[in-house]
Design a protein around this motif. Structure first.
Motif, PDB file in Angstrom:
ATOM      1  N   PHE A   1      82.536  14.111  52.085  1.00  0.00           N
ATOM      2  CA  PHE A   1      83.194  13.742  50.827  1.00  0.00           C
ATOM      3  C   PHE A   1      82.460  14.273  49.601  1.00  0.00           C
ATOM      4  O   PHE A   1      83.071  14.433  48.537  1.00  0.00           O
ATOM      5  N   ALA A   2      81.175  14.571  49.717  1.00  0.00           N
ATOM      6  CA  ALA A   2      80.457  15.173  48.597  1.00  0.00           C
ATOM      7  C   ALA A   2      80.928  16.608  48.359  1.00  0.00           C
ATOM      8  O   ALA A   2      81.009  17.066  47.212  1.00  0.00           O
ATOM      9  N   ALA A   3      81.268  17.313  49.432  1.00  0.00           N
ATOM     10  CA  ALA A   3      81.693  18.715  49.306  1.00  0.00           C
ATOM     11  C   ALA A   3      82.965  18.864  48.474  1.00  0.00           C
ATOM     12  O   ALA A   3      83.009  19.686  47.546  1.00  0.00           O
ATOM     13  N   PRO A   4      84.048  18.118  48.746  1.00  0.00           N
ATOM     14  CA  PRO A   4      85.236  18.280  47.903  1.00  0.00           C
ATOM     15  C   PRO A   4      85.001  17.896  46.451  1.00  0.00           C
ATOM     16  O   PRO A   4      85.578  18.506  45.546  1.00  0.00           O
ATOM     17  N   ALA A   5      84.152  16.899  46.208  1.00  0.00           N
ATOM     18  CA  ALA A   5      83.840  16.533  44.826  1.00  0.00           C
ATOM     19  C   ALA A   5      83.217  17.725  44.092  1.00  0.00           C
ATOM     20  O   ALA A   5      83.598  18.060  42.954  1.00  0.00           O
ATOM     21  N   ALA A   6      82.267  18.415  44.746  1.00  0.00           N
ATOM     22  CA  ALA A   6      81.621  19.567  44.130  1.00  0.00           C
ATOM     23  C   ALA A   6      82.598  20.727  43.941  1.00  0.00           C
ATOM     24  O   ALA A   6      82.568  21.431  42.924  1.00  0.00           O
ATOM     25  N   LEU A   7      83.482  20.929  44.904  1.00  0.00           N
ATOM     26  CA  LEU A   7      84.452  22.028  44.812  1.00  0.00           C
ATOM     27  C   LEU A   7      85.466  21.794  43.694  1.00  0.00           C
ATOM     28  O   LEU A   7      85.854  22.733  42.985  1.00  0.00           O
TER      29      LEU A   7
END
Length: 416
Positions: free
Chosen positions: A180-186
């Motif tokens: 879930f951290a990855a989509p936030a950063a993207l």
């Protein structure tokens, strides 16, 4: 009415322009975030419940805003700067998974928390997608729309369905926080790319009107356009069927107790086959449309849609389903390129946000209904019986094709 956006060239073979490619980059990043998020969410959900109804409820929550908020989103896209709406929507989408990660770290995770996040991400999606489809004719000439939409679909589908799902499965396998951290950063990176697009993208308004009047004007325009109205209904039926099928497909595919017995990563890889087909189809769509005509091309896509949702009814072999999903992906994107480009050409710019949202109310408002129906039918009749019913429902759309003759489509295009 005129737009304050930069003027576009009028040659269909001219370059699409720097602003378009910045939008293209932002869209790619945003859709990569979508692809990771949509896989991470059900993979986390099955850690809380194995109920088909509750799992399907996630898709209901994620798509419900298209039923409840779409018309308001379209009116806002015609009142406000479309680029700024896209920026705020992606900022919201970046914040929500970050809050979910915090809740997981504090041991506050539950299926109900996932419902709330899915619903709010869906609200942001209605604003972003409506504005994104409405801004494109302000960047390129109408004769370039099929090419521009095809290139956008290429990057969107590659990111959302080809790269995103296996990446999401891998990240969740590493850890839920990473998933879930990855989509936030993207989504934040997509905001950065969109900030580089110059100019204002707000349509000028000659008189002040109420939000209710604006919504009604868009609905009336769509209702009076027989071709667009028919396409919206047909898309709605297919979206009902596809969401019914794929809201619970994770139960058919993932885990030792499932029919397919796939791992999380294998599940993501399987779903990329349709994305790969869609990627190929996005480059073929313009040529197929020119060779077969729009009517025959649309009829062909109905077979692809039926294959896509109905194939799991007859096989659970991933080596069979993968190629069938690929063919389905090729043909489904052909439908999307033709119908979106036609809508952008027929609807005037000042109404495009509202027409897009009214169209999607019919076309996408059925998604939560389909997801709910899929969960209930799978619970009562079994997964494969439900897949078969949705494949037959999709094939039934051929009965509406006599309305969509090339002559009728061309007449609607010329009238605009």
């Amino acid at each position: 009415m005129t737009s304050s956006a930069p003027q576009v060239k009028e040659q269909s073979g001219a370059p699409l322009g720097a602003s378009y490619w910045k939008l293209w980059t932002s869209s790619g990043l945003s859709n990569l975030a979508d692809g990771v998020f949509k896989i991470a969410l059900p993979l986390l959900a099955i850690q809380f419940t194995q109920s088909p109804t509750l799992i399907a409820g996630l898709s209901v929550a994620a798509t419900l805003p298209w039923l409840l908020f779409a018309l308001t989103a379209g009116a806002l896209a015609d009142r406000l700067d479309r680029r700024k709406l896209m920026l705020w929507a992606n900022l919201g989408r970046a914040l929500l998974p970050a809050l979910l990660v915090a809740g997981i770290l504090l041991d506050l995770g539950s299926i109900w928390a996932l419902y709330v996040v899915a619903l709010m991400v869906g609200v942001a999606e209605t604003l972003y997608d409506t504005s994104a489809q409405s801004i494109l004719p302000q960047m390129v000439h109408r004769d370039q729309l099929s090419r521009a939409n095809g290139r956008l679909y290429a990057v969107e589908l590659t990111a959302n369905q080809f790269v995103g799902p296996p990446l999401g499965g891998l990240l969740v396998a590493i850890g839920v926080v990473a998933g879930f951290a990855a989509p936030a950063a993207l989504w934040l990176a997509a905001v950065g790319a969109l900030l580089l697009v110059p100019g204002a993208f707000r349509t000028e308004r000659e008189v002040k009107t109420t939000l209710r009047f604006d919504i009604g004007e868009g609905l009336r325009f769509l209702w009076n356009q027989k071709i667009l109205r028919t396409l919206a209904v047909m898309t709605g039926v297919f979206n009902f069927a596809s969401n019914a099928a794929f809201a619970v497909f994770v139960l058919f595919a993932v885990g030792p107790a499932s029919a397919m017995k796939l791992s999380e990563v294998g599940f993501g890889v399987l779903l990329t086959t349709s994305a790969l087909g869609a990627f190929v189809g996005s480059f073929l769509a313009e040529r197929v449309e020119a060779k077969l005509g729009r009517s025959r091309s649309l009829a062909l896509t109905i077979f692809g849609g039926a294959l896509f949702v109905g194939a799991p009814a007859v096989t659970d072999n991933p080596y069979v389903l993968g190629p069938l999903f690929f063919v389905g992906g090729v043909l489904i994107v052909l439908w999307n390129v033709i119908t979106v480009s036609l809508r952008q050409r027929i609807a005037p710019n000042r109404l495009l946000g509202r027409v897009n949202s009214a169209y999607r109310l019919l076309a996408w408002g059925t998604m939560p209904l389909g997801a709910a129906a899929g969960g209930l039918l799978a619970q009562w009749l079994g997964l494969q019986a439900m897949f078969g019913m949705m494949g037959v429902l999709t094939l039934a759309l051929l009965g509406m094709m006599p309305i969509l003759t090339d002559k009728a489509i061309a007449a609607a295009d010329v009238e605009s």
